[in-house]
Motif scaffolding. Structure first.
Motif, PDB file in Angstrom:
ATOM      1  N   GLN A   5     -33.269 -64.241  14.898  1.00 22.55           N
ATOM      2  CA  GLN A   5     -32.915 -63.378  16.018  1.00 22.55           C
ATOM      3  C   GLN A   5     -31.406 -63.257  16.161  1.00 22.55           C
ATOM      4  OE1 GLN A   5     -35.052 -65.415  19.201  1.00 22.55           O
ATOM      5  NE2 GLN A   5     -36.442 -63.675  19.360  1.00 22.55           N
ATOM      6  N   ILE A   6     -30.959 -62.042  16.547  1.00 21.81           N
ATOM      7  CA  ILE A   6     -29.555 -61.880  16.880  1.00 21.81           C
ATOM      8  C   ILE A   6     -29.244 -62.729  18.103  1.00 21.81           C
ATOM      9  CG2 ILE A   6     -29.960 -59.859  18.350  1.00 21.81           C
ATOM     10  CD1 ILE A   6     -27.317 -58.714  17.225  1.00 21.81           C
ATOM     11  N   ARG A   7     -28.065 -63.370  18.092  1.00 18.08           N
ATOM     12  CA  ARG A   7     -27.752 -64.321  19.165  1.00 18.08           C
ATOM     13  C   ARG A   7     -27.527 -63.621  20.504  1.00 18.08           C
ATOM     14  NH1 ARG A   7     -26.353 -69.511  18.547  1.00 18.08           N
ATOM     15  NH2 ARG A   7     -25.790 -69.249  16.353  1.00 18.08           N
ATOM     16  N   LYS A   8     -26.815 -62.499  20.471  1.00 18.83           N
ATOM     17  CA  LYS A   8     -26.636 -61.715  21.690  1.00 18.83           C
ATOM     18  C   LYS A   8     -26.454 -60.257  21.303  1.00 18.83           C
ATOM     19  CE  LYS A   8     -21.587 -62.231  22.160  1.00 18.83           C
ATOM     20  NZ  LYS A   8     -20.497 -62.604  23.070  1.00 18.83           N
ATOM     21  N   ALA A   9     -26.982 -59.371  22.135  1.00 18.36           N
ATOM     22  CA  ALA A   9     -26.858 -57.943  21.848  1.00 18.36           C
ATOM     23  C   ALA A   9     -25.479 -57.454  22.283  1.00 18.36           C
ATOM     24  CB  ALA A   9     -27.946 -57.181  22.588  1.00 18.36           C
ATOM     25  N   PRO A  10     -24.795 -56.683  21.431  1.00 21.53           N
ATOM     26  CA  PRO A  10     -23.487 -56.162  21.816  1.00 21.53           C
ATOM     27  C   PRO A  10     -23.633 -55.116  22.914  1.00 21.53           C
ATOM     28  CG  PRO A  10     -24.197 -55.170  19.760  1.00 21.53           C
ATOM     29  CD  PRO A  10     -25.206 -56.222  20.102  1.00 21.53           C
ATOM     30  N   ARG A  11     -22.774 -55.172  23.913  1.00 21.24           N
ATOM     31  CA  ARG A  11     -22.853 -54.222  25.025  1.00 21.24           C
ATOM     32  C   ARG A  11     -21.587 -53.378  25.137  1.00 21.24           C
ATOM     33  NH1 ARG A  11     -27.475 -55.387  27.438  1.00 21.24           N
ATOM     34  NH2 ARG A  11     -28.282 -57.511  27.402  1.00 21.24           N
ATOM     35  N   GLN A  12     -20.439 -54.007  25.038  1.00 24.67           N
ATOM     36  CA  GLN A  12     -19.194 -53.259  25.129  1.00 24.67           C
ATOM     37  C   GLN A  12     -18.910 -52.560  23.805  1.00 24.67           C
ATOM     38  OE1 GLN A  12     -16.232 -56.085  26.384  1.00 24.67           O
ATOM     39  NE2 GLN A  12     -16.997 -56.157  28.490  1.00 24.67           N
ATOM     40  N   ARG A  13     -18.111 -51.487  23.880  1.00 22.77           N
ATOM     41  CA  ARG A  13     -17.832 -50.694  22.682  1.00 22.77           C
ATOM     42  C   ARG A  13     -17.218 -51.539  21.579  1.00 22.77           C
ATOM     43  NH1 ARG A  13     -14.499 -45.301  23.584  1.00 22.77           N
ATOM     44  NH2 ARG A  13     -16.360 -44.926  24.837  1.00 22.77           N
ATOM     45  N   ARG A  14     -16.315 -52.424  21.936  1.00 23.64           N
ATOM     46  CA  ARG A  14     -15.664 -53.264  20.924  1.00 23.64           C
ATOM     47  C   ARG A  14     -16.682 -54.173  20.239  1.00 23.64           C
ATOM     48  NH1 ARG A  14     -10.502 -57.335  22.000  1.00 23.64           N
ATOM     49  NH2 ARG A  14     -10.345 -58.107  19.859  1.00 23.64           N
ATOM     50  N   ALA A  15     -17.610 -54.720  21.020  1.00 24.04           N
ATOM     51  CA  ALA A  15     -18.629 -55.595  20.439  1.00 24.04           C
ATOM     52  C   ALA A  15     -19.559 -54.815  19.511  1.00 24.04           C
ATOM     53  CB  ALA A  15     -19.432 -56.268  21.550  1.00 24.04           C
ATOM     54  N   VAL A  16     -19.932 -53.598  19.916  1.00 23.34           N
ATOM     55  CA  VAL A  16     -20.775 -52.755  19.067  1.00 23.34           C
ATOM     56  C   VAL A  16     -20.059 -52.465  17.759  1.00 23.34           C
ATOM     57  CG1 VAL A  16     -21.813 -50.467  18.846  1.00 23.34           C
ATOM     58  CG2 VAL A  16     -22.047 -51.725  20.991  1.00 23.34           C
ATOM     59  N   HIS A  17     -18.762 -52.167  17.839  1.00 26.50           N
ATOM     60  CA  HIS A  17     -17.976 -51.901  16.630  1.00 26.50           C
ATOM     61  C   HIS A  17     -17.945 -53.135  15.726  1.00 26.50           C
ATOM     62  CE1 HIS A  17     -14.808 -50.272  14.089  1.00 26.50           C
ATOM     63  NE2 HIS A  17     -14.180 -51.415  14.221  1.00 26.50           N
ATOM     64  N   THR A  18     -17.796 -54.307  16.326  1.00 26.11           N
ATOM     65  CA  THR A  18     -17.762 -55.545  15.545  1.00 26.11           C
ATOM     66  C   THR A  18     -19.080 -55.770  14.811  1.00 26.11           C
ATOM     67  OG1 THR A  18     -16.164 -56.586  17.040  1.00 26.11           O
ATOM     68  CG2 THR A  18     -17.502 -58.057  15.675  1.00 26.11           C
ATOM     69  N   VAL A  19     -20.190 -55.596  15.511  1.00 26.87           N
ATOM     70  CA  VAL A  19     -21.503 -55.795  14.885  1.00 26.87           C
ATOM     71  C   VAL A  19     -21.722 -54.767  13.776  1.00 26.87           C
ATOM     72  CG1 VAL A  19     -23.990 -55.644  15.279  1.00 26.87           C
ATOM     73  CG2 VAL A  19     -22.555 -56.958  16.850  1.00 26.87           C
ATOM     74  N   ASP A  20     -21.352 -53.521  14.036  1.00 21.88           N
ATOM     75  CA  ASP A  20     -21.497 -52.486  13.008  1.00 21.88           C
ATOM     76  C   ASP A  20     -20.667 -52.842  11.769  1.00 21.88           C
ATOM     77  OD1 ASP A  20     -23.186 -51.024  14.606  1.00 21.88           O
ATOM     78  OD2 ASP A  20     -21.662 -49.580  15.247  1.00 21.88           O
ATOM     79  N   ALA A  21     -19.453 -53.335  11.990  1.00 18.39           N
ATOM     80  CA  ALA A  21     -18.586 -53.705  10.871  1.00 18.39           C
ATOM     81  C   ALA A  21     -19.166 -54.883  10.096  1.00 18.39           C
ATOM     82  CB  ALA A  21     -17.190 -54.045  11.388  1.00 18.39           C
ATOM     83  N   LEU A  22     -19.742 -55.838  10.797  1.00 16.44           N
ATOM     84  CA  LEU A  22     -20.349 -56.988  10.128  1.00 16.44           C
ATOM     85  C   LEU A  22     -21.565 -56.567   9.297  1.00 16.44           C
ATOM     86  CD1 LEU A  22     -20.098 -59.581  13.033  1.00 16.44           C
ATOM     87  CD2 LEU A  22     -18.956 -59.772  10.808  1.00 16.44           C
ATOM     88  N   LEU A  23     -22.380 -55.662   9.832  1.00 17.94           N
ATOM     89  CA  LEU A  23     -23.550 -55.215   9.092  1.00 17.94           C
ATOM     90  C   LEU A  23     -23.151 -54.418   7.851  1.00 17.94           C
ATOM     91  CD1 LEU A  23     -25.986 -54.202  11.972  1.00 17.94           C
ATOM     92  CD2 LEU A  23     -26.164 -56.163  10.440  1.00 17.94           C
ATOM     93  N   GLU A  24     -22.146 -53.555   7.973  1.00 18.52           N
ATOM     94  CA  GLU A  24     -21.721 -52.801   6.795  1.00 18.52           C
ATOM     95  C   GLU A  24     -21.070 -53.732   5.771  1.00 18.52           C
ATOM     96  OE1 GLU A  24     -21.288 -49.854   4.087  1.00 18.52           O
ATOM     97  OE2 GLU A  24     -22.573 -49.967   5.862  1.00 18.52           O
TER      98      GLU A  24
END
Length: 205
Positions: A5-24
Protein backbone atom coordinates in the motif's frame (compact mmCIF):
# COMPACT_ATOMS: atom_id res chain seq x y z
CA UNK A 1 -0.32 -1.25 6.71
CA UNK A 2 0.42 -3.68 3.86
CA UNK A 3 3.87 -3.44 2.29
CA UNK A 4 2.07 -3.02 -1.04
CA UNK A 5 0.00 0.00 0.00
CA UNK A 6 1.03 3.58 -0.64
CA UNK A 7 1.97 5.13 2.69
CA UNK A 8 0.03 8.35 2.17
CA UNK A 9 -1.92 9.80 -0.72
CA UNK A 10 -0.48 13.03 -2.14
CA UNK A 11 -2.85 15.97 -1.72
CA UNK A 12 -0.92 19.16 -2.40
CA UNK A 13 0.28 19.94 -5.91
CA UNK A 14 3.93 19.60 -4.94
CA UNK A 15 3.31 16.18 -3.40
CA UNK A 16 1.41 15.01 -6.50
CA UNK A 17 4.33 16.18 -8.64
CA UNK A 18 6.77 14.29 -6.41
CA UNK A 19 4.80 11.04 -6.64
CA UNK A 20 4.43 11.41 -10.41
CA UNK A 21 8.18 11.98 -10.73
CA UNK A 22 8.94 8.93 -8.58
CA UNK A 23 6.64 6.71 -10.64
CA UNK A 24 8.12 7.86 -13.94
CA UNK A 25 11.61 7.38 -12.50
CA UNK A 26 10.59 3.85 -11.50
CA UNK A 27 9.42 3.21 -15.09
CA UNK A 28 12.72 4.52 -16.49
CA UNK A 29 14.81 2.39 -14.12
CA UNK A 30 12.82 -0.72 -15.02
CA UNK A 31 13.22 -0.02 -18.73
CA UNK A 32 16.95 0.64 -18.48
CA UNK A 33 18.09 -1.80 -15.81
CA UNK A 34 15.40 -4.48 -15.60
CA UNK A 35 14.21 -6.07 -12.38
CA UNK A 36 17.80 -6.79 -11.34
CA UNK A 37 18.65 -3.08 -11.15
CA UNK A 38 15.29 -1.94 -9.83
CA UNK A 39 15.50 -0.70 -6.23
CA UNK A 40 14.42 2.29 -4.21
CA UNK A 41 17.88 3.89 -4.24
CA UNK A 42 18.05 3.76 -8.03
CA UNK A 43 14.54 5.19 -8.36
CA UNK A 44 15.18 8.04 -5.94
CA UNK A 45 18.44 8.86 -7.71
CA UNK A 46 16.74 8.91 -11.13
CA UNK A 47 13.95 11.14 -9.75
CA UNK A 48 16.42 13.54 -8.15
CA UNK A 49 14.87 12.88 -4.75
CA UNK A 50 16.08 11.44 -1.49
CA UNK A 51 15.27 7.88 -0.47
CA UNK A 52 13.56 9.40 2.56
CA UNK A 53 11.20 11.32 0.27
CA UNK A 54 10.39 8.11 -1.58
CA UNK A 55 9.63 6.27 1.67
CA UNK A 56 7.21 9.02 2.66
CA UNK A 57 4.90 7.61 0.02
CA UNK A 58 6.07 4.09 -0.77
CA UNK A 59 6.99 1.76 2.12
CA UNK A 60 8.69 -0.76 -0.15
CA UNK A 61 9.91 -1.47 -3.67
CA UNK A 62 6.84 -3.65 -4.18
CA UNK A 63 4.52 -0.78 -3.24
CA UNK A 64 6.25 1.36 -5.84
CA UNK A 65 5.89 -1.39 -8.45
CA UNK A 66 2.20 -1.89 -7.67
CA UNK A 67 1.58 1.86 -7.93
CA UNK A 68 3.27 1.83 -11.34
CA UNK A 69 1.08 -1.10 -12.47
CA UNK A 70 -1.99 0.80 -11.29
CA UNK A 71 -0.85 3.93 -13.14
CA UNK A 72 -0.63 2.02 -16.41
CA UNK A 73 -3.97 0.30 -15.81
CA UNK A 74 -5.64 3.63 -15.05
CA UNK A 75 -4.38 5.16 -18.30
CA UNK A 76 -5.59 2.12 -20.23
CA UNK A 77 -9.00 2.21 -18.53
CA UNK A 78 -9.46 5.89 -19.38
CA UNK A 79 -8.74 5.08 -23.04
CA UNK A 80 -11.19 2.16 -22.91
CA UNK A 81 -13.94 4.46 -21.66
CA UNK A 82 -13.35 6.68 -24.69
CA UNK A 83 -13.48 3.62 -26.98
CA UNK A 84 -16.82 2.59 -25.48
CA UNK A 85 -18.23 5.99 -26.42
CA UNK A 86 -17.76 5.26 -30.14
CA UNK A 87 -21.02 4.64 -32.02
CA UNK A 88 -20.59 1.09 -33.34
CA UNK A 89 -19.24 -2.25 -32.19
CA UNK A 90 -16.66 -2.37 -34.99
CA UNK A 91 -15.29 1.10 -34.22
CA UNK A 92 -15.15 0.37 -30.49
CA UNK A 93 -13.39 -2.98 -30.98
CA UNK A 94 -10.93 -1.50 -33.49
CA UNK A 95 -10.07 1.21 -30.97
CA UNK A 96 -9.65 -1.37 -28.19
CA UNK A 97 -7.35 -3.47 -30.39
CA UNK A 98 -5.24 -0.42 -31.23
CA UNK A 99 -5.05 0.56 -27.54
CA UNK A 100 -3.93 -2.93 -26.56
CA UNK A 101 -1.16 -2.98 -29.17
CA UNK A 102 0.03 0.49 -28.21
CA UNK A 103 0.05 -0.28 -24.50
CA UNK A 104 2.26 -3.31 -25.10
CA UNK A 105 4.67 -1.94 -27.70
CA UNK A 106 4.97 1.80 -27.01
CA UNK A 107 7.16 1.04 -23.98
CA UNK A 108 7.70 -2.69 -24.55
CA UNK A 109 10.31 -3.34 -21.86
CA UNK A 110 8.16 -1.64 -19.25
CA UNK A 111 5.01 -3.48 -20.32
CA UNK A 112 6.76 -6.86 -20.33
CA UNK A 113 8.29 -6.40 -16.88
CA UNK A 114 5.07 -5.09 -15.34
CA UNK A 115 3.20 -8.06 -16.81
CA UNK A 116 5.77 -10.30 -15.15
CA UNK A 117 5.37 -8.59 -11.78
CA UNK A 118 1.59 -8.54 -12.08
CA UNK A 119 1.60 -12.34 -12.29
CA UNK A 120 2.98 -12.64 -8.74
CA UNK A 121 0.33 -14.03 -6.34
CA UNK A 122 0.50 -11.08 -3.95
CA UNK A 123 0.04 -8.63 -6.84
CA UNK A 124 -2.87 -10.61 -8.28
CA UNK A 125 -4.56 -10.49 -4.89
CA UNK A 126 -4.08 -6.72 -4.66
CA UNK A 127 -5.23 -6.05 -8.24
CA UNK A 128 -8.32 -8.27 -8.35
CA UNK A 129 -9.34 -10.73 -11.06
CA UNK A 130 -8.92 -8.40 -14.04
CA UNK A 131 -12.52 -8.90 -15.15
CA UNK A 132 -12.99 -5.27 -16.25
CA UNK A 133 -11.43 -5.89 -19.67
CA UNK A 134 -13.77 -8.81 -20.30
CA UNK A 135 -16.80 -6.76 -19.16
CA UNK A 136 -15.86 -3.94 -21.55
CA UNK A 137 -15.58 -6.44 -24.41
CA UNK A 138 -18.95 -7.93 -23.53
CA UNK A 139 -20.54 -4.47 -23.55
CA UNK A 140 -19.00 -3.69 -26.95
CA UNK A 141 -20.46 -6.94 -28.35
CA UNK A 142 -23.93 -5.61 -27.52
CA UNK A 143 -23.41 -2.29 -29.35
CA UNK A 144 -24.99 -1.40 -32.73
CA UNK A 145 -23.43 -3.39 -35.54
CA UNK A 146 -22.46 -6.37 -33.38
CA UNK A 147 -23.36 -9.86 -34.65
CA UNK A 148 -27.04 -10.44 -33.97
CA UNK A 149 -26.50 -13.81 -32.30
CA UNK A 150 -24.31 -12.12 -29.67
CA UNK A 151 -26.66 -9.21 -29.05
CA UNK A 152 -29.54 -11.62 -28.46
CA UNK A 153 -27.75 -14.27 -26.38
CA UNK A 154 -26.01 -13.06 -23.22
CA UNK A 155 -24.27 -16.38 -22.34
CA UNK A 156 -22.92 -16.66 -25.88
CA UNK A 157 -21.80 -13.01 -25.73
CA UNK A 158 -19.97 -13.73 -22.48
CA UNK A 159 -18.12 -16.67 -24.01
CA UNK A 160 -17.19 -14.56 -27.02
CA UNK A 161 -15.85 -11.82 -24.73
CA UNK A 162 -13.74 -14.42 -22.89
CA UNK A 163 -12.38 -15.76 -26.20
CA UNK A 164 -11.56 -12.29 -27.54
CA UNK A 165 -9.91 -11.24 -24.28
CA UNK A 166 -7.72 -14.34 -24.41
CA UNK A 167 -6.82 -13.66 -28.06
CA UNK A 168 -5.96 -10.01 -27.51
CA UNK A 169 -3.95 -10.62 -24.34
CA UNK A 170 -2.19 -13.65 -25.78
CA UNK A 171 -1.16 -11.89 -28.98
CA UNK A 172 -0.02 -8.69 -27.27
CA UNK A 173 1.96 -10.56 -24.60
CA UNK A 174 3.61 -12.80 -27.20
CA UNK A 175 4.54 -9.78 -29.32
CA UNK A 176 6.12 -8.11 -26.31
CA UNK A 177 8.09 -11.22 -25.41
CA UNK A 178 9.39 -11.47 -28.99
CA UNK A 179 10.58 -7.88 -28.85
CA UNK A 180 8.27 -6.60 -31.59
CA UNK A 181 8.14 -2.84 -32.15
CA UNK A 182 5.61 -2.30 -34.97
CA UNK A 183 2.39 -1.19 -33.26
CA UNK A 184 0.37 -0.88 -36.47
CA UNK A 185 1.33 -4.35 -37.67
CA UNK A 186 0.39 -5.92 -34.34
CA UNK A 187 -2.93 -4.05 -34.28
CA UNK A 188 -3.62 -5.25 -37.84
CA UNK A 189 -2.97 -8.89 -36.91
CA UNK A 190 -5.05 -8.73 -33.73
CA UNK A 191 -7.86 -7.00 -35.64
CA UNK A 192 -7.80 -9.77 -38.24
CA UNK A 193 -8.15 -12.37 -35.49
CA UNK A 194 -10.91 -10.49 -33.65
CA UNK A 195 -13.05 -9.65 -36.68
CA UNK A 196 -12.39 -13.03 -38.27
CA UNK A 197 -13.72 -14.68 -35.12
CA UNK A 198 -16.81 -12.48 -35.16
CA UNK A 199 -17.46 -13.24 -38.83
CA UNK A 200 -17.82 -16.98 -38.19
CA UNK A 201 -21.50 -18.00 -38.07
CA UNK A 202 -22.66 -19.32 -34.71
CA UNK A 203 -22.58 -23.07 -34.17
CA UNK A 204 -26.08 -24.43 -34.01
CA UNK A 205 -26.85 -25.96 -30.63
Amino acid sequence: MSALQIRKAPRQRRAVHTVDALLEAAALVLEADGLEGFNTNAVARRAGASVGSLYQYFPSKDALTLALVLREKRKFHEALVAAQALPTCREALASLVDLSARQQLTRPNLARLLDQEEARPEFRAALGDGSNFRLVLSAMLAMPGAPAHLCEDQPRRGRAADDLAAMIRGMTDAAGERGERDVDDLAYRIGAAVFGYLAVPPRQM
